[in-house]
Design an enzyme around this catalytic site. Structure first.
Site: not given
Lengths: 281, 439, 184
Positions: C148-150
Site C-alpha cells: 500500500c505505502h511501501g
C-alpha cells in the site's frame, strides 16, 4: 385505579393469549417440578450433566442439536461451567467431552473430507448428513432437532418428560401401523386407527420414535438413580437449559431491573404528588 | 404550533438560534408551556407510553437488524444466535418481541379512552384519523415483523394473510404473486418484508409528528369533554404532566419487565420455535393476540371475499366514526345509556379476541350440544363471533348515530374547574375512568 | 425541574414546604431516570462487542509442521492474516546482526520469537501503518514489503523504512508441542 386498569388489561391479555385451540388431543403433561421454575429458579448443574449424558448416549443417535456448540457446555450457567475457566474453550472437561466426539472437517491440503476429534468451538455434529438420510434411516420420519425443543412444544420440559416416560401398550381397539408407538402424551389424532366407540377415541398419538429409554440404560457418573423417569427427567432439564442457556442471566438481570423500576416508580410518585399538591383537579 | 408562543429567548445564543431555527421555541411550546387541561386522568398517560414504546421498538429493532440475517436458510438461526451468543441479545430480542405486544396494549387503551371520552369529535377529527393511520401502519409493521423469525407461525401466518389479498376479484392473484415475488412465501418475500419492517416504523414516527401537531391545535380533550374555557382550567405540560406521564410510564415499564424477564414466551406461540417448513402447517394457526379480533371477524363469514371485506371494513369504520357520531356531548360520563353500550362494545371486542384464538367449531359452553342453525352449531365459536362481530358494526353504524339523536344526556359542567369544585359526585361511580379526586 | 415548578402557573406553591425536601425528591427522580437510561444503554452498546461465537474462535491451534524452511504459511486468526514463517539460518543471522542498528521501533530479534525456536517467527500480518497485508519476501531487507505505502520490514518483522510506525505485532502464543502452536 391504574392498578385496576392494568389488572383488567392483563386479564384481557391472558384471556386472549392463553387457550390455544385444539384439533388434536393428548393428555396434559404430568405436573413435574423443576429446579429452574419461578423467578428465582436455577438449573441444577449435576442434573444438566446427567441430562447431557442421556442426550449423548441415547438421543444423539438420531436427533441433532444444531444450535449447540461444545463450548456452550462450559459457559456460564452451563452444565460444566468452571469459574476457573471463564473461557469455556480452555475448560479441560469441555475439551475432553468435545474430544470424545468425531466431527467432519476439510483437509486444507487435499480438500478431502476428514474426521477429527471435536474442539469446544465445534457444533454438536448431526447424526445424519441431511434430512433425506435422516428420513431414510427412520422409516420415513424425521427426528426433529432438539436445540429449542423445550420451547417448541406446549408444556415445554414437562411435555418432553411425560412423552419420554409415558409410552404405553396401545389399548385394545387401537391398531397402529408398523413402526408406530402409542404415547398418550404425544399430540395427535387417533380417530383413524380406532375401532371402538367414536366417543372414546384414546387421547394421544402414534409416534414414530420407539421408546428410547429403559431402566438402567444410562449409567450416571454420580451414581444417581437411573430408572426411565430419572433419565427422562434429567434429559428434559438438559433440553430446557439448551433451549435457553441465558435463562439464569435473564432472571438475575430481571431482579435488578424490577427493584430499580419499583424504586423509580416510588420516587416519581412522590415527585408527582409534590408537584400536584396545590392544584385542584 | 398553536396560538401565541410564550417562549422568550434568554441568552444571546438562544436569540440568535431563535431567529434562524426556532427549535427551542418549538420544544418549549410543545412540551413545556403547552396548556393542558388540569383534570386529565391516568387514561391520558398512554400517549407518553406510546411515544416511549415507539422509541424503544425503533432502537431495539435497529440493533436486532445488526445481527439478523434475512434469508430463509439463516433467519431462524440468526435469531437464536442473537439470543444465545450476542451480548445481551436475549434482552434486546425479548424487549422487541414483547415490546410489540406492549405497544398494542397501550394503543388499545389509548383508543378505548378516546372512544369513551369522545375525543374523536370536532374539532379533533384529523387527530383521530391520523391515529387510525398510525394504527394501520402498526398492524402492517407487526405483521411484517412477525414473519422475520421464520418460525412455523411466521411462515404460515404470512401465507394466510397474503392470501387474503387473493380474495380480491380478478387482480387478487396477480397482486399476491407480486407481493410474494414468487409462487409462494419464500426468500424474496422474507427480504422485502424485512425491508418494509425497517421502513414502516419511521413512517409511523412521521405520522406521530403530525398526530402531535394536530393535537396541539385544539389542545387535549379532557374527562368532562367540555372545552377549556380559561387559564384556570389548564396547567403547563411541564412539570405537571411530564411527571404524571413519567410515573405512569414507569408503572407500565414494570409490567413490560415482568414479560421480558419472567414470561418472555408467554405471548408467543410454541410453534414459532420450529423453523418454517412450507410442507407442513402447524395444527393451530393463530395470529398474535392483538390481531385476534379481526381474525375472528374474518372467519365469522363463510365467504372468503366477504370475510376480507368485513375485516377491512371493521378498521375502515374507525376512519368515518367522527361523522357517525351525532351526539353533541363528548364524554360518556354524561351519556349513561351510551356508556352501557360502550361497555358491551368492549366486551364484544374481547369476545372476538377470544373467538380468534379458538377453532371455529369449538364449543363455547363445553359439553352442551347446541342446536344446528344454518351452517353451524349455535353453541360454536363461529356463531359467538358472528354475534360479537354484528355488535361491533351495529355499535358504530346504528347505535352511535341513533343514540346521539334520541338520548337525553346528563347536564354537563360549565367548565373543567366547576365539577371538581362544586359537583364532586358528578362523575358516575361506575365509570372506570373517574378522575383523580385527591390533591 | 424545580425552577420550572416554582415559576409555573397557576398555583403559587407558597405552602411553606421545605424547599430542600421538595428539590430532593425531584432530583432523586431525575437521577433515577438518568440511571435507567444509562443502565439500558450499556446492553445496547455492549451488543456490538464480539459475540459468544466470535469469541469462541478467538484462540486457535495451528499445526506448523507443514511450513517449509524459508517459507511462510498464512492462517486466518480473528479475521486477520497470521504469518508463520520458518526462517533460514541466514535470515536469522541477518535479523540478529541488525539488533542494534538504527531502528524506528527498537527490539531485539530474541524478544520476537520463543526461546529456542528462533526459526519460527509468528506475526500478525497487518502493516502497522494502515492495516494492509505485507507481501512475503519483498523489500530490501528480505522480510516483508507493504504494497500500500511501501513500508519495509526485515526478517524479524521490524519496520525499517516507510511510513509504518511500529514493528509487525507478535501475538500471544505458546507451543503446545514442537509442531502445534496455540495462538490467542
Amino acid at each position: 385505579m391504574l392498578r385496576k386498569g392494568f389488572a383488567f388489561a392483563a386479564l384481557g391479555l391472558a384471556l386472549l393469549a392463553g387457550p390455544a385451540l385444539a384439533a388434536t388431543t393428548n393428555e396434559e403433561p404430568s405436573n413435574v417440578h423443576w429446579s429452574f421454575e419461578g423467578p428465582f429458579g436455577k438449573f441444577d448443574k449435576e442434573q444438566l450433566q446427567r441430562g447431557y449424558k442421556v442426550y449423548r448416549e441415547v438421543c444423539s443417535a438420531c436427533h441433532s442439536m444444531n444450535l449447540m456448540y461444545f463450548r456452550n457446555l462450559g459457559q456460564k450457567g452451563g452444565p460444566f461451567y468452571d469459574p476457573k475457566y471463564p473461557n469455556p474453550n480452555n475448560n479441560p472437561v469441555v475439551k475432553s467431552l468435545a474430544h470424545d466426539i468425531t466431527v467432519k472437517d476439510i483437509d486444507t491440503d487435499t480438500g478431502d473430507v476428514i474426521s477429527r476429534p471435536a474442539i469446544p468451538a465445534d457444533k454438536f455434529p448431526a447424526p445424519f448428513a441431511n434430512e433425506y438420510a435422516a428420513r431414510a434411516s427412520n422409516g420415513g420420519s424425521l427426528p426433529p432437532d432438539l436445540s429449542v425443543m423445550a420451547k417448541a412444544r406446549e408444556g415445554g420440559p414437562a411435555y418432553i418428560y411425560s412423552l419420554l416416560s409415558g409410552f404405553k401398550a396401545p389399548p385394545a381397539g387401537l391398531t397402529l401401523q408398523a413402526g408406530k408407538y402409542y404415547d398418550p402424551y404425544f399430540a395427535g389424532d387417533l380417530t383413524g386407527s380406532w375401532h371402538g366407540a367414536a366417543s372414546k377415541v384414546p387421547e394421544g398419538g402414534a409416534i414414530s420414535m420407539p421408546p428410547p429409554l429403559t431402566d438402567g440404560k444410562v449409567t450416571f457418573d454420580d451414581g444417581h438413580a437411573n430408572r426411565i423417569k430419572d433419565e427422562a427427567y434429567d434429559v428434559s432439564a438438559f433440553l430446557a437449559w439448551a433451549a435457553e442457556p441465558k435463562m439464569e442471566e435473564r432472571k438475575a438481570f430481571g431482579l435488578g431491573a424490577m427493584i430499580y423500576l419499583l424504586i423509580f416508580s416510588g420516587l416519581l410518585y412522590a415527585s408527582y404528588k409534590k408537584i400536584w399538591k396545590n392544584v385542584a383537579h | 404550533m398553536s396560538g401565541h408562543s410564550t417562549y422568550e429567548p434568554k441568552t444571546g445564543l438562544e436569540r440568535w438560534l431563535d431567529s434562524r431555527l426556532p427549535i427551542i421555541r418549538f420544544a418549549n411550546d410543545t412540551i413545556v408551556t403547552f396548556p393542558t387541561p388540569k383534570n386529565l386522568n391516568y387514561w391520558w398517560t398512554f400517549g407518553g407510553v406510546l411515544s416511549l414504546m415507539l422509541g424503544l421498538q425503533i432502537v431495539t429493532g435497529i440493533i436486532l437488524a445488526m445481527h439478523y440475517v434475512p434469508h430463509v436458510d439463516y433467519a431462524f438461526n440468526s435469531i437464536q444466535r442473537i439470543k444465545r451468543d450476542v451480548n445481551y441479545g436475549w434482552l434486546i430480542q425479548g424487549m422487541h418481541a414483547n415490546g410489540a405486544s406492549m405497544f398494542f396494549l397501550a394503543v388499545y387503551i389509548h383508543m378505548f379512552r378516546n372512544l369513551y371520552y369522545g375525543s374523536y369529535k370536532a374539532p379533533r377529527e384529523v387527530l383521530w384519523i391520523l391515529g387510525c393511520v398510525i394504527y394501520l401502519l402498526m398492524m402492517a409493521t407487526a405483521f411484517f415483523g412477525y414473519v422475520l423469525p421464520w418460525g412455523q407461525m411466521s411462515f404460515h401466518g404470512a401465507v394466510v394473510i397474503t392470501n387474503l389479498i387473493g380474495a380480491l376479484p380478478i387482480i387478487g392473484p396477480s397482486i399476491t404473486t407480486w407481493l410474494w415475488g414468487g409462487f409462494a412465501v419464500d426468500d424474496p418475500t422474507l427480504n422485502r418484508f424485512f425491508s418494509l419492517h425497517y421502513l414502516l416504523p419511521f413512517m409511523i414516527a412521521g405520522v406521530v409528528a403530525l398526530h402531535v401537531w394536530a393535537l396541539h391545535v385544539p389542545g387535549n380533550n379532557n374527562p368532562t369533554g367540555v372545552n377549556v374555557k380559561s387559564k384556570e382550567d389548564t396547567v403547563p405540560f411541564h412539570p405537571y404532566y411530564t411527571v404524571k406521564d413519567g410515573f405512569a410510564i414507569s408503572v407500565f415499564l414494570i409490567m413490560y419487565a415482568v414479560f421480558v424477564f419472567y414470561l418472555p414466551d408467554a405471548l408467543g406461540d410454541a410453534a414459532n420455535y420450529i423453523q418454517a417448513n412450507p410442507l407442513q402447517t402447524p395444527q393451530h394457526i393463530v395470529p398474535e393476540w392483538y390481531l385476534l379480533p379481526f381474525y375472528a371477524i374474518l372467519r365469522a363469514v363463510p365467504n372468503k371475499l366477504m370475510g376480507v371485506l368485513l375485516m377491512f371494513g371493521a378498521i375502515g369504520t374507525l376512519f368515518v366514526l367522527p361523522w357517525l357520531d351525532t351526539s353533541k356531548v363528548r364524554s360518556m360520563r354524561y351519556r349513561p345509556t351510551m356508556r352501557l353500550y360502550y361497555f358491551i362494545f368492549i366486551l364484544a371486542c374481547l369476545v372476538l379476541g377470544y373467538c380468534g384464538a379458538h377453532a371455529p367449531d369449538d364449543m363455547v359452553i363445553p359439553g352442551v350440544a347446541g342446536p344446528q342453525f344454518l351452517d353451524a352449531n349455535l353453541n360454536s365459536i363461529v356463531w359467538l363471533s358472528r354475534i360479537a362481530a354484528l355488535f361491533y358494526f351495529v355499535y358504530f353504524w346504528v347505535i352511535t348515530p341513533l343514540m346521539g339523536l334520541t338520548e337525553t344526556p346528563l347536564p354537563e359542567p360549565e367548565s373543567i374547574s366547576t365539577p371538581v369544585l362544586s359537583h364532586p359526585a358528578s362523575a358516575p361511580a361506575g365509570a372506570t375512568a373517574s378522575p383523580e379526586k385527591r390533591g | 425541574m424545580a425552577d420550572t415548578v416554582a415559576g409555573a402557573s397557576p398555583d403559587p406553591h407558597a405552602s411553606g414546604e421545605d424547599p430542600n425536601r421538595r428539590d430532593f425528591i425531584h432530583i432523586a427522580a431525575g437521577v433515577a431516570a438518568v440511571g435507567l437510561v444509562g443502565g439500558l444503554a450499556w446492553p445496547f452498546i455492549d451488543q456490538m462487542n464480539p459475540a459468544g461465537d466470535t469469541l469462541a474462535l478467538a484462540s486457535i491451534e495451528v499445526d506448523i509442521s507443514k511450513v517449509v524452511e524459508g517459507q511462510q504459511i498464512v492462517v486466518k486468526w480473528r479475521g486477520k492474516p497470521l504469518f508463520v514463517r520458518y526462517r533460514t539460518a541466514k535470515e536469522i543471522e541477518a535479523a540478529i546482526k541488525d539488533d542494534h542498528a538504527d531502528l524506528r521501533d527498537p527490539q531485539t530479534d530474541e524478544s520476537r520469537h520463543k526461546p529456542g525456536k528462533a526459526q519460527y517467527l509468528i506475526l500478525i500480518g497487518v502493516c502497522t501503518h494502515l492495516g494492509c497485508v505485507p507481501t512475503f519476501g519483498g523489500g530490501d531487507y528480505g522480510g516483508w514489503l507493504c504494497p500500500c505505502h511501501g513500508s519495509v520490514y526485515d526478517t524479524s518483522g521490524r519496520i525499517r523504512r516507510g511510513p509504518a510506525p511500529l514493528n509487525l505485532a507478535v501475538p500471544d502464543y505458546s507451543f503446545l508441542s514442537d509442531t502445534k502452536v496455540k495462538v490467542g
